[in-house]
Design an enzyme around this catalytic site. Structure first.
Site, PDB file in Angstrom:
ATOM      1  N   SER A 187       0.798  -1.230   0.000  1.00 49.96           N
ATOM      2  CA  SER A 187       0.000   0.000   0.000  1.00 49.96           C
ATOM      3  C   SER A 187       0.829   1.278   0.000  1.00 49.96           C
ATOM      4  CB  SER A 187      -0.959  -0.007   1.188  1.00 49.96           C
ATOM      5  OG  SER A 187      -0.249  -0.179   2.390  1.00 49.96           O
ATOM      6  N   HIS A 215      -5.475  -4.308  -1.649  1.00 53.83           N
ATOM      7  CA  HIS A 215      -5.324  -3.293  -2.704  1.00 53.83           C
ATOM      8  C   HIS A 215      -5.270  -3.882  -4.109  1.00 53.83           C
ATOM      9  CE1 HIS A 215      -4.898   0.299  -0.218  1.00 53.83           C
ATOM     10  NE2 HIS A 215      -4.319  -0.502   0.665  1.00 53.83           N
ATOM     11  N   LYS A 247     -12.149  -1.111   0.325  1.00 57.33           N
ATOM     12  CA  LYS A 247     -11.367  -0.351  -0.660  1.00 57.33           C
ATOM     13  C   LYS A 247     -12.136  -0.308  -1.989  1.00 57.33           C
ATOM     14  CE  LYS A 247      -7.341  -1.285   2.116  1.00 57.33           C
ATOM     15  NZ  LYS A 247      -7.598  -0.204   3.067  1.00 57.33           N
TER      16      LYS A 247
END
Ligand code: PMP
Length: 399
Positions: A187, A215, A247
């Site tokens: 990240s 992610h 996310k």
């Protein structure tokens, strides 16, 4: 009687953080997390949310949440194993497993709860866990909660993983179980773990493989199915594919996918899953709608990548250092913490919201503005952001 002040440390420690400029100054959004939003009352372009695909304000997700409140109420009433499993929770798990191409999936309250709840059950005393040196804090905490032996391998380096495994096994050849754990996309740098090679090394040592794809979902792989899909791997090679709905899915909630045995093991043993209330219906329904959108509206992932490529090329073209990034997380590495902070403030004045990431979150001298692309930005928005980076970069003598 003692004159000890039981809570004096609270103010003292906060004051130390403030003095070192290491405290979090909260920025407040005055409305939804959209690409053009209001932060601290100022209209800005959002360049640092994890809402990659713009789903957190997608009409289908909002409608699904509202409908679920009407049909199922606002709370689940319990933890999952007692009375907090609704038909919606079961449907989400079926839908997620299908999306991931996995035999089974399990939903946790958050990604943090998945890592902190499952890792210490997968390994314990007499076991070995080998972890990438840059893994996320929730993995680190999950590993700390286990009583397993720990080893760390150099970032994204399968050869060093092989070395770490060989060294550990030399010292203690009789490990009961071995677990290799890595982030899928890192990240802070936006680089992708070489999961195919990591899985091959793990396989040679009879180790389990656990990937945290927080992610990578909605970003990598076929239609945003994530890193396992990206490398065309299967769940008998990557045994635990962990992720989050907070996310690209635009909502909140953690999950793991893998074999039916993994899922049954996980929910019978994870303390975070067993002992903490389950998601409210609105959250679950919005997550189901997010899976629908990913399956039925592939244009969001394509748009995310088109904008990502344009922004990255522009940053490199301007002479910025974007490190090893290969994903919509593009760090603009500026060096000193103070420079990163000044750059972020200047960008905010110029209408771009992108936060500085400084030591100890990244190494000294590697402070950066961490940008995250958003599929819902327009071409003009991205052009304006590039111009703002150019202005701020020139003013600070970075380019
Ligand atoms: N793993 C990684 C790699 C993350 O970036 C995050 C979120 N910062 C998490 C786990 C935790 O996920 P959640 O927000 O769902 O708790």
């Amino acid at each position: 009687m003692t004159d000890r002040d039981p809570v004096g440390f609270l103010g003292r420690e906060v004051a130390e953080l403030v003095a070192a400029d290491l405290d979090w100054k909260l920025r407040v959004l005055g409305g939804p997390s959209t690409p053009r939003c209001t932060v601290d009352g100022r209209p800005v372009l959002m360049f640092c949310s994890n809402n990659y695909l713009g789903l957190s304000n997608h009409p289908r997700l909002k409608e699904a949440a509202i409908a679920a409140v009407r049909s199922h109420g606002v709370g689940s009433g319990s933890v999952r194993p007692i009375a907090g499993t609704m038909d919606l929770h079961m449907e989400l798990e079926r839908r997620l497993a299908r999306f991931k191409g996995a035999p089974a999936s399990l939903v946790y309250q958050t990604g943090f709860a998945a890592n902190a709840g499952l890792l210490p059950q997968l390994v314990g005393e007499g076991d070995l866990v080998v972890s990438d040196e840059l893994n996320h804090g929730s993995i680190i905490d999950g590993v700390r909660l286990s009583r397993a032996e720990r080893a760390v391998y150099r970032h994204a380096d399968p050869a060093d993983l092989a070395r770490a495994l060989a060294t550990a096994e030399e010292h203690a050849p009789a490990f009961r179980r071995i677990l290799v754990v890595t982030d899928g996309v890192f990240s802070m740098d936006g680089d992708i773990a070489p999961l195919d090679r990591i899985a091959a090394v793990a396989h040679d040592h009879g180790a389990m493989v656990y990937v945290d794809d927080a992610h990578g979902e909605g970003v990598l792989g076929d239609g945003g199915r994530g890193i396992v899909s990206h490398y065309h791997l299967t769940h008998d090679r990557v045994h635990v594919e962990m992720g989050t709905f907070s996310k690209a899915f635009g909502v909140v909630g953690g999950h793991v996918s893998g074999s039916p045995e993994l899922v049954q093991f996980a929910y019978n043993k994870s303390r975070t899953w067993l002992l903490s209330g389950s998601h409210p219906p609105a959250v679950v329904a919005a997550c189901i709608a997010a899976v629908d959108v990913l399956e039925q509206e592939p244009q969001h992932v394509a748009r995310l990548w088109a904008l990502t490529r344009r922004f990255k090329q522009a940053m490199v073209g301007l002479g910025f250092d974007t490190g090893a990034s290969a994903t919509p997380i593009t760090p603009v590495i500026v060096g000193e913490s103070a420079t990163a902070k000044r750059m972020s403030e200047r960008l905010l004045e110029l209408g771009v919201f992108a936060l500085p990431i400084v030591f100890p979150m990244v190494a000294k001298g590697k402070a950066r503005i961490r940008t995250i692309m958003n599929a819902a930005l327009t071409d003009d928005d991205v052009g304006a952001a590039i111009a703002a980076f150019e202005t701020a970069g020139r003013e600070l003598g970075l380019i």
